[in-house]
Design an enzyme around this catalytic site. Structure first.
Site, short mmCIF file in Angstrom:
data_model
loop_
_atom_site.label_atom_id
_atom_site.label_comp_id
_atom_site.label_asym_id
_atom_site.label_seq_id
_atom_site.Cartn_x
_atom_site.Cartn_y
_atom_site.Cartn_z
N SER A 213 0.83 -1.20 0.00
CA SER A 213 0.00 0.00 0.00
C SER A 213 0.86 1.25 0.00
O SER A 213 0.86 2.02 0.94
CB SER A 213 -0.91 -0.01 1.22
OG SER A 213 -1.69 1.16 1.29
N CYS A 214 1.63 1.43 -1.06
CA CYS A 214 2.61 2.52 -1.07
C CYS A 214 2.05 3.82 -1.60
O CYS A 214 2.66 4.88 -1.44
CB CYS A 214 3.84 2.12 -1.88
SG CYS A 214 3.51 1.85 -3.63
N GLY A 215 0.90 3.78 -2.31
CA GLY A 215 0.30 5.01 -2.78
C GLY A 215 1.01 5.65 -3.96
O GLY A 215 0.83 6.82 -4.24
#
Length: 244
Positions: free
Chosen positions: A94-96
């Site tokens: 979930s690094c965006g």
């Protein structure tokens, strides 16, 4: 040769979690299949898809043969953000950043966070207690933790995941769902201080972020832009202070 002993070990679970927003496939994360509703709320906040918990009005978890589908329903007044940020690739955490199309999107301005007014002794207190608050990591030695700590260093909430970004999103989501705020406290993460974690902290209005490993140069620059205080290479009796 010394004595040998065979032991059974518990392995950390990791599986694909497909996130659907209002019926649109948005991202696939590799995550620990626990606290997934928390992950959904925190992920949407970190993606700037929602501003508050009640912008996400429903969350359903569906087991499928190849993984898990997390179906989230966003309120009408934020639904147009989904199309603007729809991803066309699979991300591994979930690094965006996966699916961002240009540099301006990747380096969008961050909100200013409240000024950290606490005492660094609180970080030592939290660091000393973090290991006892990680049951999954104690069993597997393979997952990260994100902890919400009070101004005095008491740990009040922890989330764990194989991905450091996921663990922080789970914590942010759990806090949003419960209505909890930082209240002058801080976040303590069992990972290096990457710029993605700095951005998640800033978007969650966290005044100070402490990590057990060193920051990247970009993480320091982004923290300065948000006024976010950083403490890195945190141990029970030492840390690196990075003024905001």
């Amino acid at each position: 040769m010394g004595d040998r002993k065979v032991e059974d070990r518990i392995l950390a679970q990791e599986c694909p979690v497909a996130i659907e927003l209002n019926g649109i496939g948005y991202a696939v994360l590799m995550a620990t299949p626990a606290d997934l509703v928390d992950l959904g709320y925190g992920f949407c906040r970190s993606e700037r898809l929602i501003d508050r918990a009640d912008d996400l009005i429903d969350a359903d978890i569906h087991d499928v043969p190849d993984g898990i589908i997390l179906r989230l329903t966003l309120a009408d007044h934020v639904a147009d953000r989904i199309v603007a940020r729809t991803r066309h690739r699979t991300s591994d955490s979930s690094c965006g950043i996966c699916g961002i199309e240009n540099l301006e999107q990747a380096m969008r301005p961050l909100p200013r966070v409240p000024q950290w007014q606490g005492d660094d002794a609180a970080v030592f207190t939290a660091a000393s207690a973090l290991g006892t608050c990680q049951p999954l990591n104690k069993a597997t030695r393979a997952v990260h933790a994100a902890a919400c700590c009070t101004r005095s260093g008491d740990i009040v909430m922890v989330r764990e995941d194989v991905g450091r970004h996921n663990a922080f999103d789970k914590l942010i989501g759990a806090m949003a769902r419960s209505g909890a705020g930082w209240d002058g406290g801080f976040a303590l993460l069992s990972s290096r201080c990457s710029y993605e974690l700095v951005e998640k902290a800033a978007l969650a209005a966290c005044p100070m972020l402490a990590c057990v490993s060193a920051p990247t140069a970009l993480a320091v620059r982004r923290a300065e832009q948000a006024g976010l205080a950083l403490r890195a290479v945190v141990r029970a009796d030492a840390m690196l202070k990075v003024p905001a």
